[in-house]
Motif scaffolding. Structure first.
Motif, mmCIF file in Angstrom:
data_model
loop_
_atom_site.group_PDB
_atom_site.id
_atom_site.type_symbol
_atom_site.label_atom_id
_atom_site.label_comp_id
_atom_site.label_asym_id
_atom_site.label_seq_id
_atom_site.Cartn_x
_atom_site.Cartn_y
_atom_site.Cartn_z
ATOM 1 N N GLY A 1 17.072 -2.317 -3.630
ATOM 2 C CA GLY A 1 15.901 -1.472 -3.411
ATOM 3 C C GLY A 1 15.678 -0.436 -4.485
ATOM 4 N N ASN A 2 16.293 -0.611 -5.655
ATOM 5 C CA ASN A 2 16.118 0.328 -6.757
ATOM 6 C C ASN A 2 15.051 -0.170 -7.723
ATOM 7 N N ILE A 3 14.184 0.728 -8.173
ATOM 8 C CA ILE A 3 13.172 0.380 -9.170
ATOM 9 C C ILE A 3 13.851 0.258 -10.529
ATOM 10 N N LEU A 4 13.730 -0.914 -11.135
ATOM 11 C CA LEU A 4 14.341 -1.139 -12.440
ATOM 12 C C LEU A 4 13.398 -0.801 -13.578
ATOM 13 N N ASP A 5 12.146 -1.200 -13.443
ATOM 14 C CA ASP A 5 11.175 -0.974 -14.519
ATOM 15 C C ASP A 5 9.786 -1.269 -13.977
ATOM 16 N N LYS B 1 1.553 14.211 -13.368
ATOM 17 C CA LYS B 1 2.211 14.507 -14.641
ATOM 18 C C LYS B 1 1.549 15.736 -15.241
ATOM 19 N N ASP B 2 2.332 16.759 -15.447
ATOM 20 C CA ASP B 2 1.809 18.035 -15.950
ATOM 21 C C ASP B 2 0.658 18.526 -15.077
ATOM 22 N N HIS B 3 0.861 18.427 -13.761
ATOM 23 C CA HIS B 3 -0.103 18.889 -12.752
ATOM 24 C C HIS B 3 -1.423 18.098 -12.780
ATOM 25 N N LYS B 4 -1.394 16.932 -13.400
ATOM 26 C CA LYS B 4 -2.580 16.079 -13.466
ATOM 27 C C LYS B 4 -2.298 14.779 -12.734
ATOM 28 N N LEU B 5 -3.252 14.368 -11.887
ATOM 29 C CA LEU B 5 -3.089 13.126 -11.139
ATOM 30 C C LEU B 5 -3.295 11.927 -12.057
ATOM 31 N N ILE B 6 -2.322 11.042 -12.090
ATOM 32 C CA ILE B 6 -2.357 9.833 -12.922
ATOM 33 C C ILE B 6 -2.441 8.613 -12.007
ATOM 34 N N PRO C 1 0.803 -1.239 0.000
ATOM 35 C CA PRO C 1 0.000 0.000 0.000
ATOM 36 C C PRO C 1 0.829 1.278 0.000
ATOM 37 N N VAL C 2 1.744 1.388 -0.965
ATOM 38 C CA VAL C 2 2.497 2.627 -1.147
ATOM 39 C C VAL C 2 2.527 2.938 -2.642
ATOM 40 N N TYR C 3 2.872 4.179 -2.974
ATOM 41 C CA TYR C 3 2.925 4.615 -4.372
ATOM 42 C C TYR C 3 4.387 4.884 -4.742
ATOM 43 N N PRO C 4 5.025 3.970 -5.461
ATOM 44 C CA PRO C 4 6.468 4.091 -5.715
ATOM 45 C C PRO C 4 6.896 5.374 -6.415
ATOM 46 N N LEU C 5 6.071 5.900 -7.327
ATOM 47 C CA LEU C 5 6.468 7.063 -8.122
ATOM 48 C C LEU C 5 5.826 8.371 -7.645
ATOM 49 N N LEU D 1 9.324 -8.605 -7.305
ATOM 50 C CA LEU D 1 8.359 -8.184 -8.322
ATOM 51 C C LEU D 1 7.014 -8.073 -7.623
ATOM 52 N N SER D 2 6.393 -6.903 -7.669
ATOM 53 C CA SER D 2 5.149 -6.706 -6.930
ATOM 54 C C SER D 2 4.210 -5.767 -7.648
ATOM 55 N N GLY D 3 2.922 -5.954 -7.383
ATOM 56 C CA GLY D 3 1.913 -5.040 -7.881
ATOM 57 C C GLY D 3 1.757 -3.850 -6.955
ATOM 58 N N PHE D 4 1.509 -2.676 -7.544
ATOM 59 C CA PHE D 4 1.273 -1.443 -6.780
ATOM 60 C C PHE D 4 0.164 -0.650 -7.454
ATOM 61 N N ASP D 5 -0.595 0.093 -6.657
ATOM 62 C CA ASP D 5 -1.392 1.182 -7.219
ATOM 63 C C ASP D 5 -0.409 2.314 -7.490
ATOM 64 N N ASN D 6 -0.268 2.665 -8.747
ATOM 65 C CA ASN D 6 0.791 3.570 -9.180
ATOM 66 C C ASN D 6 0.216 4.975 -9.375
ATOM 67 N N VAL D 7 0.422 5.826 -8.392
ATOM 68 C CA VAL D 7 -0.130 7.183 -8.398
ATOM 69 C C VAL D 7 0.998 8.199 -8.500
#
Length: 477
Positions: free
Chosen positions: A295-299, A278-283, A242-246, A269-275
């Motif tokens: 602990g580095n994000i590769l892709d 971008k350009d002041h718009k919530l994605i 339950p965290v947003y990596p980006l 390898l894990s699933g995340f809600d990715n929030v």
């Protein structure tokens, strides 16, 4: 239930055969499709009422609307075709399968759930034919069998007798060939040790912000336990952490998670809600991230096939959002590319949740990978038949594409499935645990995997040829 389709189709075909009214044929086809939906998709009511905060009566009404729509798409065109061309029942398998193929793409992002071929796929020897013709070949086989029995009972002539006997011989040949294929399959490719983690987090807990640290600690404890073994990759379910990596804002939970992963020193390898903004718009994406041992994000890969009315509200139904609490809030956005996640010889085909039920989508995607990973959260389904349906569809994808399929499900069913559809290890529904296994990475392609587009085109051309050029032959059957 293998061969249960025989009873249903025989009743349906004899009912339409005796009917002289188009209106009644339409009605009988509609009711048949709704009945099929009632037994196959009843779990939709549970999902939207138990977790979607929808009143039970409203939930039933929505399910009825869904069932009518489903029937209008699959059963009604099939029934009306037979009503119009009763003299040509051998065309019916083509019609049914063409309608199933269309369900891969329509409506919205498609809904090829519970194709007729899955009534036979449980016989794993017979299911091996999907490596040649996909699940659609099993659907065609099921319909040909039903039509052969119908013709035998309806006409009782020599040709219809040969048709039934021919189908029996085909089943025997496929069974023997499939059994040979399973027994002679060998583990080939690059061996890798993997750990699959099933946290068994209930959906109502998963949705509670107060439980974030508990969920994080549950998974971290399981990751630590798995890391004691010689594993090359640890795999977690959809939206597991339950965290947003980006996300650009500070987050103590995210910092805690990645600090712990650095100490554990194992790739995840894990699933995340990715929030993120971008350009002041919530994605908002539903994504899979690969994180190295430091602990580095590769892709990451973002889900392309989103669930209509579950992850987004299709146009023009957004106007109904105020009426249903579970539809409110931000919609997920689809990913753009079928991105294979490459890491340490892994070329992972990442499938999130029900992306795994799309035969053509997966065939195209898996051409470029050497292992399929399906992360999912089936907690929404509760103790219904849906998790078992979902699992069986995933299992068939392994056979179709000739690759190991690793499935990580929040509440089950998690499993490691080999390229001939055998289950190496699994964790059942609502179990907490870890699967440790060795998979073999391979770049080989099945016939279906290589030529699925040609197979589908040839199938359509064969249907057109049958309609226009062999009516005289059909009249003799």
């Amino acid at each position: 239930m293998p061969f249960a389709f025989l009873g249903g189709f025989l009743i349906f075909l004899f009912m339409i055969k005796k009917e002289k009214s188009l209106k009644n044929a339409f009605f009988f086809s509609l009711i048949t499709g709704i009945s099929f939906s009632l037994f196959s998709f009843y779990w939709i009511v549970f999902a939207i009422t138990h977790y979607g905060d929808v009143n039970i009566f409203v939930g039933i009404i929505l399910f009825v609307i869904f069932s009518i729509t489903f029937s209008l798409f699959q059963f009604v065109p099939f029934g009306l075709f037979f009503f119009k061309f009763k003299s040509y029942p051998v065309l019916l398998p083509f019609v049914w399968v063409i309608l199933e193929i269309l369900r891969e793409f329509f409506p919205f992002t498609g809904f090829p759930w519970n194709l007729m071929g899955y009534t036979l796929s449980y016989i794993n020897q017979i299911a091996q034919i999907t490596s040649v013709g996909g699940i659609y070949s099993l659907s065609f086989l099921a319909l040909c069998t039903a039509v052969s029995v119908y013709l035998f009972l309806e006409r009782k002539n020599i040709i219809s007798t040969f048709y039934v006997i021919g189908m029996m011989i085909i089943f025997l040949i496929l069974y023997v060939w499939g059994d040979h294929r399973i027994k002679n399959w060998e583990k080939k490719g690059v061996p890798k040790n993997i750990a699959v983690i099933q946290g068994n987090i209930k959906e109502d807990i998963k949705q509670s912000p107060k439980e974030r640290i508990m969920i994080l600690q549950t998974y971290l404890d399981l990751i630590k336990e798995a890391s004691k073994h010689n594993v090359d990759l640890i795999i977690l379910p959809e939206s597991a952490l339950p965290v947003y990596p980006l996300y650009q804002e500070p987050d103590v939970y995210r910092d805690y998670l990645f600090d712990q992963l650095k100490k554990i020193k194992k790739p995840v390898l894990s699933g995340f809600d990715n929030v993120y903004y971008k350009d002041h718009k919530l994605i908002l994406h539903n994504s899979i991230f690969i994180i190295d041992k430091n602990g580095n994000i590769l892709d990451h890969y973002s889900k392309i096939k989103l669930v209509p009315f579950g992850e987004y509200v299709p146009f023009p139904f957004g106007a109904f959002k105020p009426l249903f609490p579970y539809l409110q809030g931000y919609d997920f956005m689809p990913g753009r590319d079928k991105k294979v996640l490459e890491f340490n010889q892994f070329k992972i085909v990442p499938l999130i949740c029900y992306e795994v039920i799309f035969p053509v989508f997966v065939a195209d995607f898996s051409k470029h990978g050497n292992i399929i990973v399906n992360v999912t959260n089936d907690a929404w389904f509760g103790k219904t038949v849906a998790p078992f349906q979902h699992f069986e569809m995933a299992r068939v994808r392994a056979i179709e594409n000739g690759k190991y399929l690793v499935r990580a499900a929040n509440t089950g069913i998690s499993a490691v499935i080999n390229p001939v559809g055998e289950i190496d290890y699994s964790l059942g529904l609502f179990e907490k645990g870890i699967i440790l296994d060795t998979v073999y990475l391979n770049d080989s392609l099945t016939f279906w995997n290589r030529y699925y587009h040609i197979i589908l085109i040839l199938f359509l051309l064969l249907f057109i040829f049958s309609v226009f050029w062999i009516r005289k032959l059909l009249d003799k059957i």
